[in-house]
Design an enzyme around this catalytic site. Structure first.
Site, mmCIF file in Angstrom:
data_model
loop_
_atom_site.group_PDB
_atom_site.id
_atom_site.type_symbol
_atom_site.label_atom_id
_atom_site.label_comp_id
_atom_site.label_asym_id
_atom_site.label_seq_id
_atom_site.Cartn_x
_atom_site.Cartn_y
_atom_site.Cartn_z
ATOM 1 N N CYS A 51 0.888 -1.178 0.000
ATOM 2 C CA CYS A 51 0.000 0.000 0.000
ATOM 3 C C CYS A 51 0.918 1.217 0.000
ATOM 4 C CB CYS A 51 -0.922 -0.016 1.212
ATOM 5 S SG CYS A 51 -1.895 -1.535 1.388
ATOM 6 N N ALA A 53 1.440 4.451 -1.579
ATOM 7 C CA ALA A 53 1.316 5.915 -1.563
ATOM 8 C C ALA A 53 1.282 6.454 -0.123
ATOM 9 C CB ALA A 53 0.058 6.336 -2.308
ATOM 10 N N ASP A 102 -4.845 -3.200 -6.912
ATOM 11 C CA ASP A 102 -5.353 -3.492 -5.583
ATOM 12 C C ASP A 102 -4.562 -4.673 -5.039
ATOM 13 O OD1 ASP A 102 -6.720 -4.229 -3.305
ATOM 14 O OD2 ASP A 102 -8.693 -4.300 -4.239
ATOM 15 N N ASP A 122 1.700 -1.429 5.021
ATOM 16 C CA ASP A 122 1.305 -0.288 5.850
ATOM 17 C C ASP A 122 -0.068 0.156 5.341
ATOM 18 O OD1 ASP A 122 2.064 1.741 7.887
ATOM 19 O OD2 ASP A 122 1.889 3.117 6.198
ATOM 20 N N CYS A 184 -0.307 3.618 11.568
ATOM 21 C CA CYS A 184 -0.126 4.860 12.316
ATOM 22 C C CYS A 184 -1.319 5.014 13.254
ATOM 23 C CB CYS A 184 0.027 6.053 11.390
ATOM 24 S SG CYS A 184 -1.334 6.270 10.222
#
Length: 318
Positions: A51, A53, A102, A122, A184
């Site tokens: 993932c 970006a 995807d 992430d 995060c």
């Protein structure tokens, strides 16, 4: 911990500095720098950033690999894909291939991924640990403002189910030896609970938890076996964003009956076992996709709510 990371005094603004504008330096919080460093891929490896970006971790991986090997950077969102491509171009990283794809729909047994030895996962998360957003406002899972408590819980639950599906998918790649799962977020549901849910699947694929940054004093919550391997950061305590990191390492090579072999060439028993596993994974992926649709509806509801508030303000002004 991260030898190439420059720590600068609070308030230092380098956004217009020539080294930043030309891509020699990248601005990123310490916690955000930790997942790629914990993955620590060998320069000649092939690595998948699932993932990718906006791309800061992607180009950090390229730097760790000294521009060698190969990095496949997946991103399905068109807006974020543009940002990812700009980041890669700015860094001048020639060993990165950007894929508009995807991750959940990728085939682990496809020739393209047959040599992938490490995965950085992430995924989209609630962002509850961030002090600054990281373009998650472009994701369907993002909603501005404060959601009602029940909707927020549902949103986190949907994200966690998506994260579990993504982590299981990462564990399915036959040649992979190391996987970093990071968020995060400070929510247990997105962190320790995801690891606990996926751990039996990981063990079945010969993966075990390993300790990321053994010198870091703050570990996972004691709600899952192997919590001492997990890593947490806290904004107030550690002066950086709140982050969670889990490192999975394959203790033994993938069984020879499965590794790098086309499904059509497998024995009937192995073929059936793999097909059954893929059926289960497809069900989990469908569930994850449904979760993302729910999250998209949250964004739509929040947008309409914002419009109504703006109209009320305009009426009051009149």
């Amino acid at each position: 911990m991260i030898p190439y990371l420059l720590v600068l005094p609070a308030g230092t603004d380098l956004h217009d500095h020539s080294l930043v504008l030309q891509g020699s330096l990248f601005l990123q919080g310490k916690a955000s720098c930790m997942p790629a460093q914990a993955l620590d891929p060998i320069p000649e490896w092939e690595v998948l950033d699932a993932c990718a970006a906006p791309g800061n971790k992607t180009v950090q991986l390229a730097a760790i690999m000294k521009g060698r090997g190969r990095i496949l950077a997946c991103e399905q969102d068109r807006s974020r894909l543009k940002t990812l491509k700009k980041t890669v171009e700015l860094a001048g990283a020639s060993n990165i291939e950007v894929l508009h794809q995807d991750f959940l729909q990728s085939n682990p047994f496809a020739a393209k991924f047959s040599k992938v030895r490490a995965i950085l996962l992430d995924p989209s998360c609630s962002g509850s640990g961030t002090t600054l957003h990281r373009l998650d406002n472009l994701l369907p899972s993002f909603a501005k403002g404060q959601l009602e408590e029940d909707k927020e819980k549902q949103r986190v639950e949907c994200l966690a189910r998506f994260q579990e599906a993504a982590l299981r998918h990462a564990l399915s790649f036959p040649a992979v030896e190391r996987i970093i799962y990071s968020t995060c977020s400070i929510n247990k549901r997105e962190n320790e609970d995801v690891v606990a849910s996926v751990l039996p699947f990981a063990h079945a694929h010969n993966f075990e938890l390993a300790t990321a940054f053994p010198e870091w004093p703050h570990r996972g919550l004691e709600v899952v076996d192997g919590a001492h391997h997990l890593l947490r950061t806290d904004a107030a305590r550690d002066k950086t964003d709140g982050f969670f990191i889990a490192l999975f390492v394959r203790e033994q090579s993938w069984p020879s009956s499965l590794a790098g072999i086309n499904l059509a060439n497998k024995s009937t028993s192995h073929h059936a076992a793999v097909e059954k596993e893929q059926d289960v994974e497809r069900e989990q992926q469908d569930e994850a996709q449904e979760c993302m649709r729910v999250l998209t509806s949250f964004k739509g509801v929040q947008t309409e709510s914002k419009k109504r508030r703006q109209k009320k303000k305009q009426k009051k002004k009149k």
